[in-house]
Design a protein around this motif. Structure first.
Motif, short mmCIF file in Angstrom:
data_model
loop_
_atom_site.label_atom_id
_atom_site.label_comp_id
_atom_site.label_asym_id
_atom_site.label_seq_id
_atom_site.Cartn_x
_atom_site.Cartn_y
_atom_site.Cartn_z
N VAL A 80 0.86 -1.19 0.00
CA VAL A 80 0.00 0.00 0.00
C VAL A 80 0.89 1.24 0.00
CG1 VAL A 80 -1.80 1.28 1.22
CG2 VAL A 80 -1.77 -1.22 1.34
N ALA A 81 0.60 2.20 -0.88
CA ALA A 81 1.28 3.49 -0.90
C ALA A 81 0.27 4.58 -0.59
CB ALA A 81 1.94 3.73 -2.25
N ILE A 82 0.57 5.40 0.43
CA ILE A 82 -0.29 6.51 0.82
C ILE A 82 0.50 7.79 0.59
CG2 ILE A 82 -1.73 7.50 2.64
CD1 ILE A 82 -0.41 4.31 3.56
N LYS A 83 -0.07 8.72 -0.17
CA LYS A 83 0.70 9.92 -0.49
C LYS A 83 -0.18 11.16 -0.58
CE LYS A 83 0.72 8.39 -5.30
NZ LYS A 83 0.37 7.02 -5.38
N ASP A 84 0.45 12.30 -0.51
CA ASP A 84 -0.15 13.59 -0.85
C ASP A 84 -1.46 13.90 -0.12
OD1 ASP A 84 2.01 13.89 -2.51
OD2 ASP A 84 0.96 13.22 -4.31
N GLY A 85 -1.37 14.05 1.21
CA GLY A 85 -2.51 14.48 2.00
C GLY A 85 -3.61 13.46 2.15
N SER A 86 -3.36 12.23 1.76
CA SER A 86 -4.38 11.17 1.84
C SER A 86 -4.39 10.54 3.22
CB SER A 86 -4.09 10.09 0.79
OG SER A 86 -4.19 10.62 -0.50
N SER A 87 -5.48 9.82 3.51
CA SER A 87 -5.56 9.10 4.78
C SER A 87 -6.04 7.67 4.52
CB SER A 87 -6.48 9.80 5.77
OG SER A 87 -7.81 9.76 5.33
N LEU A 88 -5.52 6.77 5.34
CA LEU A 88 -5.88 5.37 5.26
C LEU A 88 -6.15 4.85 6.66
CD1 LEU A 88 -6.02 2.50 3.90
CD2 LEU A 88 -3.56 2.35 4.35
N ILE A 89 -7.29 4.19 6.82
CA ILE A 89 -7.57 3.39 8.01
C ILE A 89 -7.68 1.96 7.52
CG2 ILE A 89 -9.19 2.89 9.88
CD1 ILE A 89 -10.06 5.85 9.70
N MET A 90 -6.76 1.10 7.95
CA MET A 90 -6.72 -0.28 7.47
C MET A 90 -6.69 -1.22 8.66
SD MET A 90 -4.01 -1.82 4.74
CE MET A 90 -4.40 -3.26 3.79
N GLU A 91 -7.58 -2.23 8.62
CA GLU A 91 -7.69 -3.17 9.73
C GLU A 91 -7.77 -4.61 9.23
OE1 GLU A 91 -10.01 -0.56 13.07
OE2 GLU A 91 -11.26 -1.68 11.66
N ASP A 92 -7.34 -5.53 10.10
CA ASP A 92 -7.51 -6.96 9.88
C ASP A 92 -7.09 -7.40 8.48
OD1 ASP A 92 -8.59 -7.11 12.49
OD2 ASP A 92 -10.56 -6.57 11.71
N SER A 93 -5.86 -7.07 8.10
CA SER A 93 -5.39 -7.33 6.75
C SER A 93 -4.00 -7.95 6.77
CB SER A 93 -5.39 -6.04 5.94
OG SER A 93 -6.71 -5.53 5.82
N LYS A 94 -3.58 -8.47 5.61
CA LYS A 94 -2.27 -9.12 5.49
C LYS A 94 -1.56 -8.63 4.24
CE LYS A 94 -3.85 -13.40 7.62
NZ LYS A 94 -4.06 -14.84 7.44
N ILE A 95 -0.23 -8.44 4.39
CA ILE A 95 0.63 -8.12 3.26
C ILE A 95 1.78 -9.11 3.31
CG2 ILE A 95 2.11 -6.39 2.18
CD1 ILE A 95 0.43 -4.25 3.66
N SER A 96 1.96 -9.87 2.22
CA SER A 96 3.05 -10.85 2.19
C SER A 96 3.74 -10.86 0.84
CB SER A 96 2.51 -12.25 2.53
OG SER A 96 1.57 -12.67 1.57
N ASP A 97 4.98 -11.30 0.86
CA ASP A 97 5.78 -11.41 -0.36
C ASP A 97 5.78 -10.08 -1.12
OD1 ASP A 97 7.47 -12.68 -2.09
OD2 ASP A 97 5.89 -13.63 -3.26
N ALA A 98 6.10 -9.00 -0.38
CA ALA A 98 6.18 -7.66 -0.96
C ALA A 98 7.56 -7.08 -0.67
CB ALA A 98 5.11 -6.76 -0.35
N ASP A 99 8.11 -6.29 -1.60
CA ASP A 99 9.38 -5.61 -1.35
C ASP A 99 9.21 -4.59 -0.24
OD1 ASP A 99 10.58 -7.07 -3.43
OD2 ASP A 99 10.05 -5.55 -4.91
N THR A 100 8.06 -3.89 -0.23
CA THR A 100 7.73 -2.90 0.79
C THR A 100 6.28 -3.11 1.20
OG1 THR A 100 9.23 -1.30 -0.22
CG2 THR A 100 7.58 -0.43 1.30
N GLY A 101 6.02 -3.18 2.50
CA GLY A 101 4.65 -3.40 2.97
C GLY A 101 3.78 -2.17 2.82
N VAL A 102 4.13 -1.09 3.55
CA VAL A 102 3.36 0.15 3.52
C VAL A 102 4.33 1.30 3.36
CG1 VAL A 102 1.77 1.65 4.78
CG2 VAL A 102 1.58 -0.84 5.00
#
Length: 186
Positions: A142-164
């Motif tokens: 997940v990439a969050i940029k430029d004044g944005s907001s993210l609320i993320m719950e109960d999730s999985k990130i795997s086999d990624a070069d960068t998680g968040v």
């Protein structure tokens, strides 16, 4: 009136170039209200499988598979995406499964895998709430940029070069904000 696409399979989409009017999306939704329910889009051969601009949307049980660049590109629109699979997304750098600009959305129960660049890209003051998202086999979860907001719950990130990843890309925006709760990153 609301447009409805339900139980539809779409394959082999390309860009539209009609008398100088160019739309580089297999499906283009502009200033409309739309329900997409049980839609499969496979083998998109242009920039976006779906591009939604200035619209209200409700997307349920979507499958986007085998795209040239982005799966779903949402610009200055509001809506919900519940239940879906995004797989084998993109063949070039910058190819994202879901790309938000200036939008608000709720995401729930999504499987995103095999993405060339970002699973979810959130920019230009977008507000995203995400729950039960499973991201795997991608460059950036997940990439969050430029004044944005993210609320993320109960999730999985795997086999990624960068998680968040959170950053300012365009100087006219403030820093992004991310609230992550019960996220597993491997």
């Amino acid at each position: 009136p609301k447009s409805i696409l339900k139980n539809v399979n779409i394959t082999g989409t390309t860009a539209l170039d009609h008398r100088g009017w160019i739309v580089d999306a297999g499906i283009f939704i502009y200033q409309a209200e739309i329900l997409l329910d049980n839609i499969k889009i496979i083998n998109n051969n242009c920039e976006d499988a779906i591009n939604i601009v200035g619209s209200k949307y409700n997307i349920q049980n979507i499958v986007i598979k085998d795209t040239m660049i982005d799966g779903l590109d949402v610009d200055f629109s509001d809506g919900k995406i519940f239940g879906g699979v995004f797989t084998n997304i993109g063949q070039v750098e910058g190819a994202d499964a879901i790309d938000f600009s200036g939008s608000s959305s709720e995401l729930e129960d999504l499987l995103i895998s095999g993405v060339y660049d970002k699973g979810i890209s959130i920019g230009e003051k977008s507000n995203i709430q995400a729950n039960n998202i499973n991201l795997s086999n991608l460059s950036i979860g997940v990439a969050i940029k430029d004044g944005s907001s993210l609320i993320m719950e109960d999730s999985k990130i795997s086999d990624a070069d960068t998680g968040v990843l959170a950053f300012i890309k365009k100087r006219k925006y403030d820093a992004p904000i991310a609230h992550l709760n019960n996220i597993e990153i491997k």
